[in-house]
Structures are given as C-alpha cells and as structure tokens.
Design an enzyme around this catalytic site. Structure first.
Site, PDB file in Angstrom:
ATOM      1  N   VAL A 170      86.835  13.785  -3.015  1.00  0.00           N
ATOM      2  CA  VAL A 170      88.015  14.438  -2.728  1.00  0.00           C
ATOM      3  C   VAL A 170      87.426  15.795  -1.881  1.00  0.00           C
ATOM      4  O   VAL A 170      88.056  16.678  -1.124  1.00  0.00           O
ATOM      5  CB  VAL A 170      89.574  14.663  -2.562  1.00  0.00           C
ATOM      6  CG1 VAL A 170      90.168  13.826  -2.424  1.00  0.00           C
ATOM      7  CG2 VAL A 170      89.175  15.682  -4.370  1.00  0.00           C
ATOM      8  N   GLY A 171      86.625  16.870  -2.263  1.00  0.00           N
ATOM      9  CA  GLY A 171      86.170  17.844  -2.487  1.00  0.00           C
ATOM     10  C   GLY A 171      85.902  18.535  -3.516  1.00  0.00           C
ATOM     11  O   GLY A 171      86.430  19.969  -2.189  1.00  0.00           O
ATOM     12  N   LYS A 202      83.763  24.449 -15.886  1.00  0.00           N
ATOM     13  CA  LYS A 202      83.880  21.904 -16.286  1.00  0.00           C
ATOM     14  C   LYS A 202      83.987  21.640 -16.974  1.00  0.00           C
ATOM     15  O   LYS A 202      82.842  22.099 -17.945  1.00  0.00           O
ATOM     16  CB  LYS A 202      82.636  21.856 -15.247  1.00  0.00           C
ATOM     17  CG  LYS A 202      82.498  20.621 -15.080  1.00  0.00           C
ATOM     18  CD  LYS A 202      83.610  19.839 -13.891  1.00  0.00           C
ATOM     19  CE  LYS A 202      83.677  18.727 -13.332  1.00  0.00           C
ATOM     20  NZ  LYS A 202      84.379  18.054 -12.203  1.00  0.00           N
ATOM     21  N   ASP A 237      78.285  19.713 -11.612  1.00  0.00           N
ATOM     22  CA  ASP A 237      78.880  20.696 -10.625  1.00  0.00           C
ATOM     23  C   ASP A 237      78.784  22.253 -10.548  1.00  0.00           C
ATOM     24  O   ASP A 237      78.152  22.765  -9.242  1.00  0.00           O
ATOM     25  CB  ASP A 237      80.080  20.148 -10.900  1.00  0.00           C
ATOM     26  CG  ASP A 237      80.926  18.572  -9.624  1.00  0.00           C
ATOM     27  OD1 ASP A 237      80.205  18.173  -9.899  1.00  0.00           O
ATOM     28  OD2 ASP A 237      81.721  17.964 -10.972  1.00  0.00           O
TER      29      ASP A 237
END
Length: 246
Positions: free
Chosen positions: A13-14, A34, A47
């Site tokens: 979803v971003g 993270k 990420d």
C-alpha cells in the site's frame, strides 16, 4: 511525533514510501526501524535501504530480523528456522533510538495485526510495549485510494482504538494521475471512516527518483502535521464530484 509507528491497511500500500516521505521532511536526526524484513535475501537491500535512497539524507537505520520468504514475519521465521521478533525487543530498540533522535519511525510488515511471533504478537503490541517504557507512540496508517479502502481503514482504526493506541492520521500511499469516482469520494470519506485526519496523498510513481525530486514531492503531498504543505480541504475540493443530477 517523536515515535511514529507506520502501518498499512494491507500489503503493497506504500508504507515504505510514506515512511521515507515523513523521514525526508522531519527536522533533526531521524531513525528508521524495521522490526522484521521479509522476502529479502541476506545480501539484498531491504526497506530501510529504500528509505535511505529516497530521502537522500543521513539516517540511522536498523533492521532487527530478516527472513527470505515473502510471508508474514511469524510464518517466515518459523519456515526459516530463525528467531521471531518480540514486542519487548522492539520497544527496547525504539527507546534506545529515541534517546538521541528527534524522530523514530517504525515500519511494520503488512497490516496492523500481522503476526510476528508464535504468540500472535503484532505491530500494535510493539507500540504498546513502547508505551510501557514511557514513550508516547502514535500510529500512522497508510491506505489505498480506491474502492474497499474505507472498510480496511475503519477496521484498522477500530483495532487501534480498542488497544488504546493513538491514530496520528491517514496517508494515501499512491494517488493516481486519473483518480476514479470511488477514489475522489474517498478523500472526504476516509477521515470519517478512520476518525482521524487525512494527512497526505503521495503521487503514484513518486518513488522512481530519490533525493531532491522525491523530497519536493513529499513536501507537496504531506500535510503540515508531517512537515509538508499539503492542504487536505483544498485537495478534496479540487477532486469533488457533483451529486447525480447536478
């Protein structure tokens, strides 16, 4: 906003792009944590590396666990025979980072209630553990723009409220050049569904180039509460849809 957990209403979803956008605009030293990275091999960029690429600024980044298969962290850890990530472990890392950073961003995996360990602990439990250490975390929800987002956003907001966690606001992770009817209507409906302000709508494709262009896009697409100049009322009015028959 010194400790902000970033979750999504689902996968893809971003979240990482929104995390990068918030980090890019924040003042002072920023840390990005993270807890559990999945679907990435040991030598691949995860990420947090993507956040660094996009922001083009010096950040403190930390990854507590990495699992090779693109699955929920609990499942990925079990299949890989690796230790799971537990809430207290995350909370202690957040507390350590908060000592010398103006903002600590914690990016989750998937949605709010994705399992991280065999006991079913989630990102919400990590935020609660951080609160138990005297921190005051809030949660930023990244939502999709289109049909179905009102339900998943409302469910996420309800789950946060049931646990006594503060919802900082909602950001649309990817706003298209040509939004459809549902997307345009959702601009007005998302704050109602979530009970929280709409704090931005990042343009689709803005992560193609990092550094200056991305920072400029982030500033234009995030509200002042997140360091930008985006105006939710003006954006919503610009995409308003006349009622049928008018």
């Amino acid at each position: 906003m010194s400790v902000l957990f970033v979750t999504g209403t689902g996968t893809e979803v971003g979240k990482t792009v929104v995390t990068a956008a918030v980090a890019a605009l924040a003042r002072g030293p920023v840390a990005v944590l993270k807890p559990g990275q999945t679907g990435v091999a040991p030598a691949e960029a995860g990420d947090v590396a993507e956040v660094v690429r996009l922001t083009g600024r010096g950040l403190t980044v930390r990854e507590l666990a990495r699992y090779p298969e693109p699955l929920a962290p609990d499942t990925a850890a079990r299949r890989a025979g690796l230790p799971a990530v537990h809430p207290q472990q995350v909370a202690e890392a957040v507390a350590e980072l908060a000592e010398d950073h103006a903002l600590v961003l914690v990016e989750g995996a998937g949605g709010l209630l994705v399992r991280y360990d065999e006991d079913g602990h989630t990102l919400a439990d990590m935020a609660l553990a951080a609160a138990g250490l005297g921190l005051e975390p809030s949660v930023l929800v990244v939502a999709t723009a289109g049909l179905g987002t009102l339900n998943t956003t409302a469910l996420t907001a309800e789950a946060l409220a049931a646990r006594g966690l503060r919802l900082h606001g909602v950001v649309i992770g990817a706003w298209p050049d040509e939004p459809d009817l549902a997307m345009r209507c959702n601009l007005a409906d998302l704050p109602v569904a979530s009970g929280a302000p709409l704090l931005g709508a990042l343009p689709a494709g803005c992560a193609a180039v990092g550094g200056g262009p991305f920072v400029s896009a982030a500033r234009a697409a995030l509200a002042p509460a997140l360091g930008g100049s985006w105006d939710a009322d003006a954006f919503t009015a610009a995409h308003a849809v006349p009622a049928p028959g008018r």
